[in-house]
Scaffold this active site. Structure first.
Site, PDB file in Angstrom:
ATOM      1  N   PRO A  10       0.784  -1.232   0.000  1.00 49.44           N
ATOM      2  CA  PRO A  10       0.000   0.000   0.000  1.00 49.44           C
ATOM      3  C   PRO A  10       0.819   1.287   0.000  1.00 49.44           C
ATOM      4  O   PRO A  10       1.855   1.368   0.649  1.00 49.44           O
ATOM      5  CB  PRO A  10      -0.836  -0.108   1.285  1.00 49.44           C
ATOM      6  CG  PRO A  10      -0.156  -1.133   2.116  1.00 49.44           C
ATOM      7  CD  PRO A  10       0.502  -2.072   1.155  1.00 49.44           C
ATOM      8  N   ASN A  11       0.317   2.241  -0.744  1.00 51.54           N
ATOM      9  CA  ASN A  11       0.844   3.616  -0.851  1.00 51.54           C
ATOM     10  C   ASN A  11       2.124   3.717  -1.671  1.00 51.54           C
ATOM     11  O   ASN A  11       2.608   4.826  -1.915  1.00 51.54           O
ATOM     12  CB  ASN A  11       1.058   4.250   0.538  1.00 51.54           C
ATOM     13  CG  ASN A  11      -0.231   4.349   1.311  1.00 51.54           C
ATOM     14  OD1 ASN A  11      -1.221   4.850   0.787  1.00 51.54           O
ATOM     15  ND2 ASN A  11      -0.259   3.844   2.545  1.00 51.54           N
ATOM     16  N   ARG A  18       5.394  10.918  -2.228  1.00 50.22           N
ATOM     17  CA  ARG A  18       5.049  10.562  -0.849  1.00 50.22           C
ATOM     18  C   ARG A  18       6.251  10.750   0.077  1.00 50.22           C
ATOM     19  O   ARG A  18       7.272  10.082  -0.110  1.00 50.22           O
ATOM     20  CB  ARG A  18       4.643   9.089  -0.861  1.00 50.22           C
ATOM     21  CG  ARG A  18       4.426   8.493   0.477  1.00 50.22           C
ATOM     22  CD  ARG A  18       4.309   6.983   0.371  1.00 50.22           C
ATOM     23  NE  ARG A  18       3.996   6.467   1.682  1.00 50.22           N
ATOM     24  CZ  ARG A  18       4.280   5.247   2.095  1.00 50.22           C
ATOM     25  NH1 ARG A  18       4.881   4.401   1.294  1.00 50.22           N
ATOM     26  NH2 ARG A  18       3.970   4.882   3.321  1.00 50.22           N
ATOM     27  N   TYR A  23      11.178   8.529   1.612  1.00 50.46           N
ATOM     28  CA  TYR A  23      11.119   7.505   0.562  1.00 50.46           C
ATOM     29  C   TYR A  23      11.799   7.900  -0.748  1.00 50.46           C
ATOM     30  O   TYR A  23      11.850   7.096  -1.678  1.00 50.46           O
ATOM     31  CB  TYR A  23       9.651   7.120   0.305  1.00 50.46           C
ATOM     32  CG  TYR A  23       8.985   6.541   1.527  1.00 50.46           C
ATOM     33  CD1 TYR A  23       9.440   5.339   2.067  1.00 50.46           C
ATOM     34  CD2 TYR A  23       7.923   7.182   2.162  1.00 50.46           C
ATOM     35  CE1 TYR A  23       8.847   4.791   3.200  1.00 50.46           C
ATOM     36  CE2 TYR A  23       7.321   6.643   3.286  1.00 50.46           C
ATOM     37  CZ  TYR A  23       7.786   5.456   3.805  1.00 50.46           C
ATOM     38  OH  TYR A  23       7.202   4.922   4.922  1.00 50.46           O
ATOM     39  N   ASN A  74       7.766  -5.730  -1.042  1.00 52.41           N
ATOM     40  CA  ASN A  74       7.755  -4.657  -0.048  1.00 52.41           C
ATOM     41  C   ASN A  74       6.315  -4.592   0.456  1.00 52.41           C
ATOM     42  O   ASN A  74       5.449  -4.004  -0.198  1.00 52.41           O
ATOM     43  CB  ASN A  74       8.175  -3.320  -0.662  1.00 52.41           C
ATOM     44  CG  ASN A  74       8.212  -2.224   0.401  1.00 52.41           C
ATOM     45  OD1 ASN A  74       7.751  -2.422   1.531  1.00 52.41           O
ATOM     46  ND2 ASN A  74       8.749  -1.067   0.047  1.00 52.41           N
ATOM     47  N   ALA A  77       3.051  -0.889   4.771  1.00 50.59           N
ATOM     48  CA  ALA A  77       2.473  -0.839   6.122  1.00 50.59           C
ATOM     49  C   ALA A  77       2.004  -2.215   6.608  1.00 50.59           C
ATOM     50  O   ALA A  77       1.983  -2.479   7.821  1.00 50.59           O
ATOM     51  CB  ALA A  77       1.323   0.156   6.153  1.00 50.59           C
ATOM     52  N   GLU A  98      12.249  -9.794   1.515  1.00 47.53           N
ATOM     53  CA  GLU A  98      11.473  -8.647   1.983  1.00 47.53           C
ATOM     54  C   GLU A  98      12.339  -7.404   1.835  1.00 47.53           C
ATOM     55  O   GLU A  98      13.498  -7.411   2.268  1.00 47.53           O
ATOM     56  CB  GLU A  98      11.114  -8.886   3.458  1.00 47.53           C
ATOM     57  CG  GLU A  98      10.456  -7.702   4.145  1.00 47.53           C
ATOM     58  CD  GLU A  98      10.331  -7.928   5.669  1.00 47.53           C
ATOM     59  OE1 GLU A  98      10.536  -9.068   6.154  1.00 47.53           O
ATOM     60  OE2 GLU A  98      10.041  -6.931   6.353  1.00 47.53           O
ATOM     61  N   HIS A 100      12.573  -2.973   2.079  1.00 48.95           N
ATOM     62  CA  HIS A 100      12.022  -1.678   2.495  1.00 48.95           C
ATOM     63  C   HIS A 100      12.949  -0.578   2.012  1.00 48.95           C
ATOM     64  O   HIS A 100      14.179  -0.718   2.102  1.00 48.95           O
ATOM     65  CB  HIS A 100      11.902  -1.602   4.023  1.00 48.95           C
ATOM     66  CG  HIS A 100      11.036  -2.674   4.577  1.00 48.95           C
ATOM     67  ND1 HIS A 100       9.661  -2.613   4.522  1.00 48.95           N
ATOM     68  CD2 HIS A 100      11.340  -3.854   5.160  1.00 48.95           C
ATOM     69  CE1 HIS A 100       9.164  -3.716   5.053  1.00 48.95           C
ATOM     70  NE2 HIS A 100      10.156  -4.496   5.445  1.00 48.95           N
ATOM     71  N   ARG A 107      13.243   3.917  12.615  1.00 53.15           N
ATOM     72  CA  ARG A 107      12.058   4.783  12.577  1.00 53.15           C
ATOM     73  C   ARG A 107      11.188   4.560  13.816  1.00 53.15           C
ATOM     74  O   ARG A 107      11.664   4.115  14.843  1.00 53.15           O
ATOM     75  CB  ARG A 107      11.310   4.533  11.267  1.00 53.15           C
ATOM     76  CG  ARG A 107      12.191   4.856  10.038  1.00 53.15           C
ATOM     77  CD  ARG A 107      11.437   4.716   8.752  1.00 53.15           C
ATOM     78  NE  ARG A 107      10.285   5.620   8.710  1.00 53.15           N
ATOM     79  CZ  ARG A 107       9.270   5.490   7.855  1.00 53.15           C
ATOM     80  NH1 ARG A 107       9.268   4.497   6.991  1.00 53.15           N
ATOM     81  NH2 ARG A 107       8.266   6.347   7.884  1.00 53.15           N
TER      82      ARG A 107
HETATM   83  C1  DQA Z   1       8.155   0.769   3.965  1.00 56.16           C
HETATM   84  C2  DQA Z   1       8.241   0.967   5.488  1.00 56.16           C
HETATM   85  C3  DQA Z   1       6.866   0.797   6.130  1.00 56.16           C
HETATM   86  O1  DQA Z   1       6.955   1.008   7.532  1.00 56.16           O
HETATM   87  C4  DQA Z   1       5.897   1.823   5.565  1.00 56.16           C
HETATM   88  O2  DQA Z   1       4.614   1.634   6.097  1.00 56.16           O
HETATM   89  C5  DQA Z   1       5.871   1.835   4.082  1.00 56.16           C
HETATM   90  C6  DQA Z   1       7.095   1.644   3.327  1.00 56.16           C
HETATM   91  C7  DQA Z   1       9.500   1.084   3.269  1.00 56.16           C
HETATM   92  O3  DQA Z   1       9.641   0.692   2.119  1.00 56.16           O
HETATM   93  O4  DQA Z   1      10.361   1.756   3.842  1.00 56.16           O
HETATM   94  O5  DQA Z   1       4.837   2.099   3.475  1.00 56.16           O
HETATM   95  O6  DQA Z   1       7.869  -0.609   3.711  1.00 56.16           O
END
Ligand code: DQA
Length: 146
Positions: A10-11, A18, A23, A74, A77, A98, A100, A107
């Site tokens: 998501p997002n 964003r 990011y 990835n 959230a 996985e 990120h 964080r």
């Molecule tokens: C994320 C880290 C997550 O905590 C966050 O909710 C994201 C992106 C990252 O790529 O750093 O949406 O997965």
């Protein structure tokens, strides 16, 4: 031919706009293009999906067994909340990396727990868009040494 499923949670469709301080300014389309280029160089088929919906992600992973050699994900959230996605990864039984963009351990405390990491082969966190490229490199290496 090896094939790799890439899932963006998501997002992540908002990458580039964003929270750029966290990011970065590179868009998801650019990251996907870079991944495709590397995959093509290694004669690996890449299928890329992005979803803001937990159930859709569970279904993509649910269909991955026997169709894909590995998963690059990835979970965004959902990393911190989704038992369903974790169980789907465990059930798929294919090597999963996985990734990120940010270093989730540097964080907020609620991001320090990944429900995914125990069922992943490995985790790459904190290298911005490079995390994806490192993740794909790790998968190519795993597939080569299988
Ligand atoms: C994320 C880290 C997550 O905590 C966050 O909710 C994201 C992106 C990252 O790529 O750093 O949406 O997965």
């Amino acid at each position: 031919m090896n094939s790799v499923l890439v899932i963006h949670g998501p997002n992540l469709q908002l990458l580039g706009q964003r929270e750029p301080g966290i990011y970065g300014v590179i868009t998801l389309a650019k990251i996907n293009a870079q991944l495709k280029k590397i995959a093509a160089k290694h004669a690996v088929r890449l299928v890329i999906r992005q979803s803001n919906h937990e159930g859709a992600i569970v279904e993509y992973i649910g269909k991955a067994k026997n169709r894909f050699s590995a998963l690059l994900i990835n979970p965004a959230a959902y990393t911190h909340t989704s038992v369903a996605i974790r169980d789907a990864i465990a059930a798929a039984g294919i090597p999963t990396v996985e990734v990120h963009l940010s270093n989730i351990y540097a964080r907020e405390e609620f991001r320090h727990t990944s429900l995914m990491s125990p069922v992943a082969h490995g985790v790459i966190s904190g290298f911005g868009p490079q995390s994806y490229l490192l993740g794909l490199a790790a998968i190519l290496d795993l597939l080569k040494n299988r």
